[in-house]
Design an enzyme around this catalytic site. Structure first.
Site, PDB file in Angstrom:
ATOM      1  CB  ALA A  19      -0.747   0.158   1.364  1.00 45.42           C
ATOM      2  N   GLY A  20       2.465   1.296   0.684  1.00 50.14           N
ATOM      3  CA  GLY A  20       2.768   2.462   0.824  1.00 50.14           C
ATOM      4  C   GLY A  20       3.371   3.216  -0.945  1.00 50.14           C
ATOM      5  NE  ARG A  24      13.433   5.953   2.427  1.00 52.98           N
ATOM      6  CZ  ARG A  24      13.209   5.071   3.013  1.00 52.98           C
ATOM      7  NH1 ARG A  24      14.972   4.835   3.786  1.00 52.98           N
ATOM      8  NH2 ARG A  24      12.543   4.038   3.742  1.00 52.98           N
ATOM      9  CE  LYS A  31       8.526   0.893  -1.269  1.00 57.06           C
ATOM     10  NZ  LYS A  31       8.810   1.082  -0.538  1.00 57.06           N
ATOM     11  N   GLY A  88      -0.370   2.978   8.679  1.00 53.16           N
ATOM     12  CA  GLY A  88       0.685   2.100   9.248  1.00 53.16           C
ATOM     13  C   GLY A  88       0.784   0.873   8.525  1.00 53.16           C
ATOM     14  CG  ASP A 114       9.648  -2.842   0.218  1.00 56.24           C
ATOM     15  OD1 ASP A 114       8.871  -3.951   0.931  1.00 56.24           O
ATOM     16  OD2 ASP A 114       9.302  -1.852   0.977  1.00 56.24           O
ATOM     17  N   GLY A 151      14.039  -0.936  10.837  1.00 56.68           N
ATOM     18  CA  GLY A 151      13.886  -1.234  12.633  1.00 56.68           C
ATOM     19  C   GLY A 151      15.018  -2.406  13.132  1.00 56.68           C
ATOM     20  CG  ASN A 388      21.587 -17.082 -50.856  1.00 57.41           C
ATOM     21  OD1 ASN A 388      21.705 -17.371 -49.339  1.00 57.41           O
ATOM     22  ND2 ASN A 388      21.339 -15.969 -51.715  1.00 57.41           N
TER      23      ASN A 388
END
Length: 493
Positions: A19-20, A24, A31, A88, A114, A151, A388
């Site tokens: 969902a993001g 960046r 992404k 989130g 990702d 994290g 040919n």
């Protein structure tokens, strides 16, 4: 039946977070739809998920929702879950869990769209450890030299997991921790449901963190297990273009090694790119600076390269393709292509056919043993067996309104610099003279000529291009010829 035996048979649901926005990446493309190794990032995750015994696969979407849905909709069994305005990963998983059947009582494997380098064996090991240990949650960790952006896993003195702290919320001491959360979790569904109802948004980003469920489970005395990845690279996520290229290089190296183990010779792995979606047979040889992309298949004993790109092509046994660019082409067994050939969509070479130097072929069939050796364009053409074509052959397929086809039947031999103005048919065994422009059908066994007698107009340059370098050169040559003729007459006297 023991607890571990019961757990090993637990039903599995997979939730993939896609969902993001991925700011960046600095891209209009979501992404998770950026590509490496022949698939989108989320496509790699789905491909891995398909190899696990999951009864349900949910993909959570939001940013550029329709584009992501379109990209994953052809994967069997995938169900779409739309994330709402609450931000989130915790909220994304909460919505996916709410979409599970009410009677579901198994495990939930959470993957990030990702993180494309995960392998089925790693996830199967994570599931086995989770179920054997009886943990309420098990997470995958990795140790990185530079953990920036990930994290961190904070442990108690006895080594057990205390919590996961995100980069933006970490103290200097926590930011120095090298063990990172790979964003891969297995939860008992009941524990996950209960934990998510207690997760808030009191953090630096104002989001519902899925990682807070780990902290809450530990605070309640629940057992949280950790499995550390043997190869930390498989846990790497993609957040920007630098990480995208790094992930692509890791995946390509893995793919090249896999084919080498299967009996493929890759002369220079550093300059060879093979998509994860390609298929190669034993005793294929790949020479330097070669790209084998998309759904390309290469038959046994074929040699590809150097300096060659194949996209969604089929290459037969023993074929040779060098310094060529081909897309959606079929190259038959024993056929040869290149150097410097361009095969476009619909090019089909029968066994032992040849497409040579500086030849472009589009939407055409070249029969068994037939040759287009040099400097030619073959478009919308059917060529029979044993043909040919002389150097400089062009099938003129477009009349400015419609494309037309050329038919060249078996054993036709053509002269150099021929133009075939479609629609036209050259029947079996016919021949054409050098420089011919073929506008009408040629009967079987006939010789087609369209060259007018040569006519030289003396003095044309001096008269029409007076004062030019060409006129001056012609005048000097003419003067020299006259002088030579005069000297010859004196000798004859």
């Amino acid at each position: 039946m023991t607890q571990s035996e019961t757990a090993s048979q637990a039903e599995l649901a997979i939730v993939i977070l896609a969902a993001g926005q991925g700011t960046r990446m600095r891209s209009a493309l979501p992404k998770v739809l950026h590509r490496i190794g022949g698939r989108t990032l989320v496509g790699h995750v789905l491909h891995t998920a398909q190899q696990l015994p999951a009864s349900i696969v949910h993909v959570v979407v939001r940013h550029e929702r329709d584009r992501v849905v379109e990209a994953v909709s052809d994967v069997p069994g995938v169900r779409i879950v739309d994330q709402d305005d609450v931000p989130g990963t915790g909220r994304a998983v909460q919505l996916a869990v709410e979409a599970l059947p009410g009677e579901f009582d198994g495990d939930v494997l959470v993957l990030s769209g990702d993180v494309p380098l995960l392998e089925p064996e790693t996830l199967a090991g994570l599931l086995d450890e989770h179920r054997a240990s009886g943990a309420e949650a098990t997470l995958l960790s990795a140790t990185l030299d530079d953990p920036t952006g990930y994290g961190r896993i904070v442990r108690h003195d006895d080594g057990s997991v205390a919590r996961i702290v995100e980069q933006k919320d970490a103290s200097p001491e926590e930011a120095a921790i090298a063990e990172i959360n790979a964003g891969v979790y297995v939860f008992r569904v009941a524990s996950l449901r209960g934990g998510l109802t207690r997760v808030g948004t009191s953090n630096a980003q104002g989001e519902m963190y899925l990682t807070d469920v780990i902290r809450l489970l530990r605070e309640d005395g629940g057992h949280v297990a950790v499995r550390t990845a043997d190869d930390a690279r498989i846990a790497l996520g993609v957040n920007d273009r630098i990480q995208l290229s790094e992930a692509a290089a890791i995946l390509n190296a893995r793919t090249v090694r896999r084919w080498q183990r299967e009996g493929v010779t890759v002369q220079d792995p550093a300059t060879t790119w093979i998509d994860d979606t390609a298929t190669l047979a034993q005793d294929v040889t790949i020479l330097p600076n070669t790209h084998v992309l998309g759904a390309t298949t290469i038959g046994e004993g074929a040699t590809i390269g150097p300096d060659t790109s194949l996209v969604d092509c089929e290459v037969g046994e023993g074929a040779t393709v060098r310094r060529a660019d081909a897309t959606l082409a079929v190259i038959g067994a024993g056929a040869t292509v290149g150097p410097y050939a361009y095969l476009r969509a619909g090019a089909e070479l029968a066994p032992r056919a040849k497409v040579g130097t500086y030849v472009e072929v589009k939407n055409s069939q070249i029969g068994e043993g037939s040759k287009v050796p040099h400097l030619s364009y073959i478009g919308d053409t059917t060529i029979g067996r044993g043909v040919n074509l002389g150097a400089g052959a062009i099938t003129a397929n477009y009349d400015d309104i419609t494309k037309h086809r050329t038919e060249i039947e078996d054993e036709v031999h053509t002269g150099s610099h021929n133009v075939f103005v479609a629609p036209v048919r050259i029947a079996a065994g016919a021949k054409t003279g050098a420089g011919a422009v073929i506008r009408k059908d040629v009967p079987a066994g006939a010789l087609a000529l369209s060259v007018s007698p040569q006519r030289n107009i003396e003095g044309w340059v001096e008269k029409n291009r007076a004062g030019t370098a060409a006129a001056a050169a012609a005048e000097r040559a003419r003067t020299a010829e006259k002088a030579a003729d005069g000297a010859q007459e004196q000798d004859d006297d």
